[in-house]
Enzyme design. Structure first.
Site, mmCIF file in Angstrom:
data_model
loop_
_atom_site.group_PDB
_atom_site.id
_atom_site.type_symbol
_atom_site.label_atom_id
_atom_site.label_comp_id
_atom_site.label_asym_id
_atom_site.label_seq_id
_atom_site.Cartn_x
_atom_site.Cartn_y
_atom_site.Cartn_z
ATOM 1 N N SER A 103 0.842 -0.998 0.075
ATOM 2 C CA SER A 103 -0.062 -0.125 0.124
ATOM 3 C C SER A 103 0.758 1.319 0.026
ATOM 4 O O SER A 103 1.771 1.391 -0.810
ATOM 5 C CB SER A 103 -1.082 -0.095 1.090
ATOM 6 O OG SER A 103 -1.880 0.873 1.129
ATOM 7 N N ASP A 244 -8.893 -6.314 -4.528
ATOM 8 C CA ASP A 244 -8.475 -5.113 -3.841
ATOM 9 C C ASP A 244 -9.580 -4.185 -3.809
ATOM 10 O O ASP A 244 -9.562 -3.469 -4.886
ATOM 11 C CB ASP A 244 -6.944 -4.502 -4.215
ATOM 12 C CG ASP A 244 -6.332 -3.595 -3.304
ATOM 13 O OD1 ASP A 244 -7.038 -2.827 -2.850
ATOM 14 O OD2 ASP A 244 -5.078 -3.875 -3.189
ATOM 15 N N HIS A 272 -7.097 -6.447 -0.021
ATOM 16 C CA HIS A 272 -6.047 -5.188 0.123
ATOM 17 C C HIS A 272 -4.912 -5.601 1.422
ATOM 18 O O HIS A 272 -3.874 -5.057 1.676
ATOM 19 C CB HIS A 272 -6.375 -3.897 0.575
ATOM 20 C CG HIS A 272 -5.536 -2.843 0.563
ATOM 21 N ND1 HIS A 272 -4.903 -2.343 -0.566
ATOM 22 C CD2 HIS A 272 -5.075 -2.053 1.560
ATOM 23 C CE1 HIS A 272 -4.160 -1.241 -0.256
ATOM 24 N NE2 HIS A 272 -4.299 -1.154 1.073
#
Length: 289
Positions: A103, A244, A272
């Site tokens: 991320s 995601d 995610h």
């Protein structure tokens, strides 16, 4: 072998943990926005050690046991956070490492590969987006209920936007609900494991509210993020789930296109985060070494 120590990044102290034989090549794990080093599952770390490396995970500034910053007096950027990553390597006497970021951590990893290429032996970017992409227009259209711009990267999923709009009171239950969304609808959500990690994170944070500074940092002007990803020379893997909810798969595909020679690994059913049984080990096997 586990070595826990604080290292200096300018005036800041960063909590770090090194697992494995210090004589072996190192993997630096860079967590996402507002996430502590312990957000990398123990099973993930153990699997990497089994692959013959030592593993470093650490708490970003304003998270966990690392220093808390007065953001109003001393605002910082994504590039400043990336330099903290270099300080972690320096603090452990490492000239270079295999770098894996998830991320926001994936954007910091990209920064390292562009701006400090000699420190990056290989690059793995997980569940992330190109570091120079400005998400504000995408988010503005999505929050206004307008259709996505076909010439831009896609917005977060309706489930994620609905969670954001619900504005649940801060706390463990809100965090667990977010991680349920992050997990995605396909693979089973290991709620007990997610809850245990989130409770541990809350208990070890010097100031739990300080992690929100990361959300402010990402909006500050940062010219260094506009450096072309085509400059990356490290062997690169992109690991992205096809479920995601924050960065839909097109973000990972854009990264794979922008970085020369990058290999894209699409993980079926992954969202995610790695909060599904067996997923940490599965993803650890995809880290570029």
């Amino acid at each position: 072998m586990v070595d826990v120590r604080f290292v200096a990044s300018g005036p800041l102290r960063l909590w770090t943990e090194r697992t494995g034989d210090p004589a072996l090549p190192a993997v630096l794990l860079i967590a996402g926005s507002a996430a502590q080093g312990i957000s990398w599952p123990d099973e993930f770390v153990a699997r990497l050690v089994e692959r013959g490396v030592q593993v470093l995970r650490f708490d970003h500034r304003d998270t966990g046991r690392s220093s808390v910053v007065d953001f109003d007096a001393h605002p910082y950027t994504i590039s400043d956070m990336a330099r903290d990553c270099l300080a972690v390597l320096d603090g452990h006497g490492l000239a270079s490492a295999h770098v894996a970021g998830a991320s926001l951590g994936g954007m910091l990893a990209q920064w390292l590969a562009v701006h400090a290429p000699t420190r990056v032996r290989s690059l793995t970017v997980m569940s992330s987006s190109p570091m120079g992409h400005d998400p504000r227009p995408v988010w503005a259209r999505a929050l206004a209920g307008e259709p996505a711009d076909p010439d831009d990267l896609p917005p977060p999923s309706p489930a994620f936007l609905a969670h954001q709009a619900a504005e649940l009171p801060p706390g463990i239950e809100s965090d667990v609900a977010l991680f349920r969304v992050f997990n995605g609808p396909v693979r089973p959500f290991d709620e007990p494991a997610a809850r245990a990690m989130l409770e541990l994170a809350q208990s070890r944070a010097v100031d739990p509210a300080a992690a929100a500074h990361h959300h402010q940092a990402v909006w500050l002007p940062d010219p260094e993020l506009r450096a072309p990803l085509s400059a990356i020379t490290a062997p690169t893997s992109i690991v992205h789930g096809d479920q995601d909810p924050l960065y839909p798969l097109a973000h990972g595909e854009a990264l794979a296109t922008a970085i020369p020679g990058a290999v894209l690994h699409v993980v079926p059913g992954m969202g995610h985060v790695m909060t599904s049984p067996g997923l940490p080990e599965e993803v650890a096997d995809l880290i570029r070494l």
